[in-house]
Design a protein around this motif. Structure first.
Motif, PDB file in Angstrom:
ATOM      1  N   PHE A   1      40.558  -6.909 -14.360  1.00 21.23           N
ATOM      2  CA  PHE A   1      41.585  -5.935 -14.702  1.00 21.23           C
ATOM      3  C   PHE A   1      41.127  -4.520 -14.371  1.00 21.23           C
ATOM      4  O   PHE A   1      41.916  -3.706 -13.908  1.00 21.23           O
ATOM      5  CB  PHE A   1      41.984  -6.075 -16.176  1.00 21.23           C
ATOM      6  N   GLN A   2      39.850  -4.234 -14.568  1.00 17.56           N
ATOM      7  CA  GLN A   2      39.340  -2.911 -14.226  1.00 17.56           C
ATOM      8  C   GLN A   2      39.460  -2.664 -12.728  1.00 17.56           C
ATOM      9  O   GLN A   2      39.757  -1.548 -12.301  1.00 17.56           O
ATOM     10  CB  GLN A   2      37.897  -2.754 -14.701  1.00 17.56           C
ATOM     11  N   GLY A   3      39.252  -3.700 -11.927  1.00 16.79           N
ATOM     12  CA  GLY A   3      39.421  -3.567 -10.481  1.00 16.79           C
ATOM     13  C   GLY A   3      40.856  -3.238 -10.117  1.00 16.79           C
ATOM     14  O   GLY A   3      41.114  -2.394  -9.254  1.00 16.79           O
ATOM     15  N   LYS A   4      41.803  -3.897 -10.766  1.00 21.56           N
ATOM     16  CA  LYS A   4      43.214  -3.605 -10.510  1.00 21.56           C
ATOM     17  C   LYS A   4      43.560  -2.178 -10.933  1.00 21.56           C
ATOM     18  O   LYS A   4      44.276  -1.466 -10.224  1.00 21.56           O
ATOM     19  CB  LYS A   4      44.103  -4.603 -11.263  1.00 21.56           C
ATOM     20  N   LEU A   5      43.039  -1.764 -12.078  1.00 18.84           N
ATOM     21  CA  LEU A   5      43.325  -0.410 -12.561  1.00 18.84           C
ATOM     22  C   LEU A   5      42.725   0.634 -11.632  1.00 18.84           C
ATOM     23  O   LEU A   5      43.349   1.669 -11.354  1.00 18.84           O
ATOM     24  CB  LEU A   5      42.804  -0.240 -13.990  1.00 18.84           C
ATOM     25  N   ALA A   6      41.528   0.377 -11.125  1.00 17.80           N
ATOM     26  CA  ALA A   6      40.902   1.310 -10.183  1.00 17.80           C
ATOM     27  C   ALA A   6      41.728   1.406  -8.904  1.00 17.80           C
ATOM     28  O   ALA A   6      41.887   2.491  -8.336  1.00 17.80           O
ATOM     29  CB  ALA A   6      39.468   0.868  -9.866  1.00 17.80           C
ATOM     30  N   ALA A   7      42.268   0.281  -8.455  1.00 15.25           N
ATOM     31  CA  ALA A   7      43.080   0.278  -7.232  1.00 15.25           C
ATOM     32  C   ALA A   7      44.352   1.097  -7.407  1.00 15.25           C
ATOM     33  O   ALA A   7      44.686   1.919  -6.552  1.00 15.25           O
ATOM     34  CB  ALA A   7      43.413  -1.153  -6.821  1.00 15.25           C
ATOM     35  N   ILE A   8      45.054   0.899  -8.515  1.00 13.67           N
ATOM     36  CA  ILE A   8      46.312   1.643  -8.673  1.00 13.67           C
ATOM     37  C   ILE A   8      46.071   3.113  -8.980  1.00 13.67           C
ATOM     38  O   ILE A   8      46.932   3.944  -8.707  1.00 13.67           O
ATOM     39  CB  ILE A   8      47.274   1.011  -9.708  1.00 13.67           C
ATOM     40  N   ALA A   9      44.894   3.444  -9.502  1.00 15.04           N
ATOM     41  CA  ALA A   9      44.581   4.855  -9.746  1.00 15.04           C
ATOM     42  C   ALA A   9      44.572   5.625  -8.423  1.00 15.04           C
ATOM     43  O   ALA A   9      44.921   6.808  -8.388  1.00 15.04           O
ATOM     44  CB  ALA A   9      43.244   4.994 -10.458  1.00 15.04           C
ATOM     45  N   ARG A  10      44.220   4.951  -7.350  1.00 12.38           N
ATOM     46  CA  ARG A  10      44.228   5.608  -6.033  1.00 12.38           C
ATOM     47  C   ARG A  10      45.645   6.025  -5.629  1.00 12.38           C
ATOM     48  O   ARG A  10      45.822   6.968  -4.866  1.00 12.38           O
ATOM     49  CB  ARG A  10      43.656   4.673  -4.977  1.00 12.38           C
ATOM     50  N   LEU A  11      46.634   5.302  -6.132  1.00 17.48           N
ATOM     51  CA  LEU A  11      48.017   5.579  -5.745  1.00 17.48           C
ATOM     52  C   LEU A  11      48.557   6.876  -6.337  1.00 17.48           C
ATOM     53  O   LEU A  11      49.631   7.328  -5.959  1.00 17.48           O
ATOM     54  CB  LEU A  11      48.920   4.404  -6.125  1.00 17.48           C
ATOM     55  N   VAL A  12      47.830   7.457  -7.272  1.00 20.98           N
ATOM     56  CA  VAL A  12      48.231   8.756  -7.831  1.00 20.98           C
ATOM     57  C   VAL A  12      47.209   9.833  -7.495  1.00 20.98           C
ATOM     58  O   VAL A  12      47.294  10.943  -8.005  1.00 20.98           O
ATOM     59  CB  VAL A  12      48.479   8.683  -9.362  1.00 20.98           C
ATOM     60  N   ASP A  13      46.276   9.508  -6.641  1.00 16.05           N
ATOM     61  CA  ASP A  13      45.279  10.478  -6.187  1.00 16.05           C
ATOM     62  C   ASP A  13      45.909  11.352  -5.110  1.00 16.05           C
ATOM     63  O   ASP A  13      46.285  10.852  -4.045  1.00 16.05           O
ATOM     64  CB  ASP A  13      44.058   9.733  -5.641  1.00 16.05           C
ATOM     65  N   PRO A  14      46.039  12.658  -5.345  1.00 10.82           N
ATOM     66  CA  PRO A  14      46.717  13.529  -4.373  1.00 10.82           C
ATOM     67  C   PRO A  14      45.990  13.634  -3.035  1.00 10.82           C
ATOM     68  O   PRO A  14      46.600  13.995  -2.029  1.00 10.82           O
ATOM     69  CB  PRO A  14      46.776  14.891  -5.077  1.00 10.82           C
ATOM     70  N   GLU A  15      44.712  13.320  -2.986  1.00  7.33           N
ATOM     71  CA  GLU A  15      43.989  13.340  -1.715  1.00  7.33           C
ATOM     72  C   GLU A  15      44.101  11.998  -0.989  1.00  7.33           C
ATOM     73  O   GLU A  15      44.060  11.950   0.231  1.00  7.33           O
ATOM     74  CB  GLU A  15      42.521  13.692  -1.948  1.00  7.33           C
ATOM     75  N   TYR A  16      44.238  10.910  -1.734  1.00 10.71           N
ATOM     76  CA  TYR A  16      44.268   9.565  -1.145  1.00 10.71           C
ATOM     77  C   TYR A  16      45.641   9.226  -0.548  1.00 10.71           C
ATOM     78  O   TYR A  16      45.730   8.668   0.540  1.00 10.71           O
ATOM     79  CB  TYR A  16      43.892   8.536  -2.211  1.00 10.71           C
ATOM     80  N   MET A  17      46.702   9.547  -1.259  1.00 11.69           N
ATOM     81  CA  MET A  17      48.041   9.139  -0.825  1.00 11.69           C
ATOM     82  C   MET A  17      48.439   9.691   0.549  1.00 11.69           C
ATOM     83  O   MET A  17      49.000   8.942   1.351  1.00 11.69           O
ATOM     84  CB  MET A  17      49.086   9.496  -1.885  1.00 11.69           C
ATOM     85  N   PRO A  18      48.167  10.945   0.873  1.00 12.86           N
ATOM     86  CA  PRO A  18      48.518  11.399   2.229  1.00 12.86           C
ATOM     87  C   PRO A  18      47.780  10.607   3.318  1.00 12.86           C
ATOM     88  O   PRO A  18      48.355  10.292   4.361  1.00 12.86           O
ATOM     89  CB  PRO A  18      48.099  12.875   2.237  1.00 12.86           C
ATOM     90  N   ILE A  19      46.537  10.270   3.057  1.00  9.94           N
ATOM     91  CA  ILE A  19      45.768   9.461   4.014  1.00  9.94           C
ATOM     92  C   ILE A  19      46.409   8.084   4.149  1.00  9.94           C
ATOM     93  O   ILE A  19      46.586   7.568   5.252  1.00  9.94           O
ATOM     94  CB  ILE A  19      44.298   9.348   3.563  1.00  9.94           C
ATOM     95  N   LEU A  20      46.784   7.507   3.022  1.00 11.37           N
ATOM     96  CA  LEU A  20      47.420   6.189   3.031  1.00 11.37           C
ATOM     97  C   LEU A  20      48.763   6.247   3.761  1.00 11.37           C
ATOM     98  O   LEU A  20      49.060   5.385   4.589  1.00 11.37           O
ATOM     99  CB  LEU A  20      47.615   5.681   1.601  1.00 11.37           C
ATOM    100  N   ARG A  21      49.550   7.262   3.491  1.00 10.17           N
ATOM    101  CA  ARG A  21      50.845   7.392   4.162  1.00 10.17           C
ATOM    102  C   ARG A  21      50.680   7.540   5.677  1.00 10.17           C
ATOM    103  O   ARG A  21      51.412   6.928   6.445  1.00 10.17           O
ATOM    104  CB  ARG A  21      51.631   8.564   3.594  1.00 10.17           C
ATOM    105  N   ARG A  22      49.702   8.342   6.106  1.00 14.25           N
ATOM    106  CA  ARG A  22      49.450   8.502   7.541  1.00 14.25           C
ATOM    107  C   ARG A  22      49.004   7.182   8.160  1.00 14.25           C
ATOM    108  O   ARG A  22      49.413   6.838   9.264  1.00 14.25           O
ATOM    109  CB  ARG A  22      48.394   9.583   7.790  1.00 14.25           C
ATOM    110  N   SER A  23      48.175   6.426   7.459  1.00  9.31           N
ATOM    111  CA  SER A  23      47.698   5.156   8.021  1.00  9.31           C
ATOM    112  C   SER A  23      48.838   4.152   8.126  1.00  9.31           C
ATOM    113  O   SER A  23      48.863   3.329   9.036  1.00  9.31           O
ATOM    114  CB  SER A  23      46.565   4.579   7.183  1.00  9.31           C
TER     115      SER A  23
END
Length: 174
Positions: free
Chosen positions: A119-141
């Protein structure tokens, strides 16, 4: 990108280990049962995380944050509910063990060591989805490689052939 990052935050549940066959291909082996698979034992969680990522990519930032908070609360409650199904008992020699009230599975190690890391792994993964630095990179990819999000989680692969058994893999025997 998201699935690779998510996979890195999902630990292998005991007694699974990652190993390689004689050709160097990665596979997963259950050291207790001898079962083996090309797929991560938590692949079902990757599918779930893929769906969440797709959903969040289609939401506004505030909607995504709300969805992540909702999932965090739900998954935390599920982890606690699953752990509550485990009871403790003492064997005839006075050793503490754990048993699942519904399935009657018994184990010496704490089920929390198996349940919470997943469960901690899942929570860590979804935390990236609200990271303002991560999401633009994800959207570009996703703009450059939109097929990756769906093909990575569900790619059909042949079942392991010529793989060592879990015991052979742990002892180095073929």
């Amino acid at each position: 990108i998201f699935l690779v990052d998510a996979l890195s935050s999902l630990p292998l549940p005991p007694p699974w280990v990652a190993t390689r066959d004689q050709h160097g291909q990665l596979f997963f082996a259950n050291q207790e049962t001898g079962a083996s698979s090309w797929h991560h034992p938590l692949a079902f969680q990757l599918k779930e995380l893929t769906d969440v990522c797709r959903e969040c990519l289609g939401l506004t930032e505030s909607e995504c944050e709300s969805r992540v908070r909702e999932l965090h609360a739900t998954w935390t409650a599920e982890a606690h509910e699953e752990l509550a199904k485990w009871q403790t008992a003492t064997d005839e020699e006075g050793r503490l063990y754990f048993y699942h009230a519904e399935t009657k599975e018994a184990r010496w190690d704490s089920p929390a060591e198996m349940i919470f890391p997943m469960f901690q792994g899942k929570l860590a993964a979804i935390a990236r989805l609200v990271d303002p630095e991560y999401m633009p990179i994800l959207r570009r990819s996703q703009v450059s490689r939109p097929e990756q999000l769906s093909s990575s989680a569900s790619g059909a692969q042949p079942s392991p052939s010529g793989v060592q058994s879990a015991n052979a893999a742990s002892t180095g025997e073929a």
